[in-house]
Design an enzyme around this catalytic site. Structure first.
Site, short mmCIF file in Angstrom:
data_model
loop_
_atom_site.label_atom_id
_atom_site.label_comp_id
_atom_site.label_asym_id
_atom_site.label_seq_id
_atom_site.Cartn_x
_atom_site.Cartn_y
_atom_site.Cartn_z
N HIS A 1 0.83 -1.25 0.10
CA HIS A 1 -0.10 -0.02 -0.04
C HIS A 1 0.91 1.18 0.03
O HIS A 1 1.89 1.28 0.65
CB HIS A 1 -0.88 -0.05 1.13
CG HIS A 1 -1.60 -1.24 1.44
ND1 HIS A 1 -1.46 -2.20 1.81
CD2 HIS A 1 -3.08 -1.15 0.78
CE1 HIS A 1 -2.45 -3.12 1.80
NE2 HIS A 1 -3.53 -2.41 1.07
N ASN B 1 -17.88 -2.27 5.50
CA ASN B 1 -18.58 -1.31 6.36
C ASN B 1 -19.21 -0.20 5.58
O ASN B 1 -18.80 0.07 4.23
CB ASN B 1 -17.39 -0.64 7.13
CG ASN B 1 -16.37 0.08 6.32
OD1 ASN B 1 -15.43 -0.56 5.86
ND2 ASN B 1 -16.51 1.31 6.03
N1 HPA Z 1 -12.32 3.64 3.72
C1 HPA Z 1 -11.21 3.30 2.89
N2 HPA Z 1 -10.91 1.99 2.99
C2 HPA Z 1 -11.29 1.05 3.70
C3 HPA Z 1 -12.66 1.19 3.95
C4 HPA Z 1 -13.12 2.61 4.29
O1 HPA Z 1 -14.35 3.08 4.71
N3 HPA Z 1 -13.03 -0.08 4.49
C5 HPA Z 1 -12.15 -1.06 4.40
N4 HPA Z 1 -11.24 -0.21 3.76
#
Ligand code: HPA
Length: 265
Positions: free
Chosen positions: A78, A229
């Site tokens: 990343h 989420n």
């Molecule tokens: N934002 C950024 N990256 C993520 C999220 C998020 O809500 N959920 C999982 N990776």
């Protein structure tokens, strides 16, 4: 340029994979299904970067999956870890040199589209890059052209194949635009509102630089997000543990989907 890495991987039997896989947060397990695997931890591979994020195993896995020769990055690199984008996308360049034709990018992402819910899988149809960064900045890499056409980043065939396969498996796949933010802080509610207004359906901290480099070197790209989420401001709080818990829950469906897509690629 990539010779030391390539020599090492070929010496260890990683020859002529057709499909490359990048497995996102909590989704790395798919690599465990690879038959007759050759597994090499990143730190053993000359000139290869090393991963630091929890939940990423950090190894390259090669072998047969669904009757196809695949190579999987179990744990990606990343930008927020501090690597430059050339390093983040180094494995894509290596995949290309080894003979990969199609690349499947997967990730965990926040759902921005109000009709998405945690546990959904989303086919990536297109992407938004709001970071101001681009992995192709600098001297052009001879794997591809200076100016890359991004009008069909994610292959039509791949999008259709993903939908059809999900349908066969009996579940609905969301489809949408993935917006890349650098992280590592999660977005603010205001940023999520802005992303939604500008056409983003999901948000995450990966995938976009890899897709750009894959297009540059002429790979077919497929993308799947696991919505872990509701994005910032759409639920009380956000944390990495929740992201990992939901991706674990979705894993069986995710694995089935990708397995059957590979079978048909
Ligand atoms: N934002 C950024 N990256 C993520 C999220 C998020 O809500 N959920 C999982 N990776």
């Amino acid at each position: 340029m990539y010779q030391k890495t390539l020599d090492y991987l070929k010496e260890h039997g990683m020859v002529a994979p057709k499909i490359g896989l990048i497995l996102g947060s909590g989704l790395g397990d798919l690599a465990e299904e690879i038959v007759n695997p050759v597994k090499i931890p990143y730190e053993q591979i000359p000139d290869f970067p090393v991963s630091t994020v929890e939940g990423h195993a950090g190894q390259l896995v090669y072998g047969s999956l669904a009757g196809q020769k695949v190579i999987a990055l179990q744990g990606r690199f990343h930008y927020y870890e501090g690597y430059d984008l050339e390093t983040v996308t180094y494995p894509i360049r290596i995949f290309k040199e080894l003979g990969v034709k199609s690349l499947i990018l997967t990730n965990a992402a926040g759902g921005v589209n109000t009709s998405f819910k945690p546990g959904d899988l989303m086919v990536i149809s297109d992407q938004l890059n709001f970071t101001g960064e681009n992995p192709l900045i600098g001297k052009n890499n001879s794997q591809g052209p200076r100016f890359v056409d991004m009008s069909q980043t994610y292959s039509k065939r791949g999008i259709e194949l993903l939908h059809q396969t999900a349908k066969d498996l009996g579940f609905h796949l969301q489809e949408g635009v993935y917006a890349w933010m650098t992280g590592p802080s999660y977005e603010t509610p205001a940023e999520i509102k802005a992303i939604r207004l500008m056409g983003g359906d999901a948000v995450g901290m990966s995938t976009v630089p890899e897709a750009i480099v894959a297009k540059h070197c002429g790979l077919e790209v497929l993308g799947v997000s696991c919505i872990t989420n509701f994005a910032s401001g759409m639920q009380e709080t956000l944390n990495h543990e929740e992201v990992m818990a939901i991706s674990k829950e979705v894993k069986p469906r995710f694995k089935q989907l990708i397995y059957q897509v590979i079978e048909q690629l």
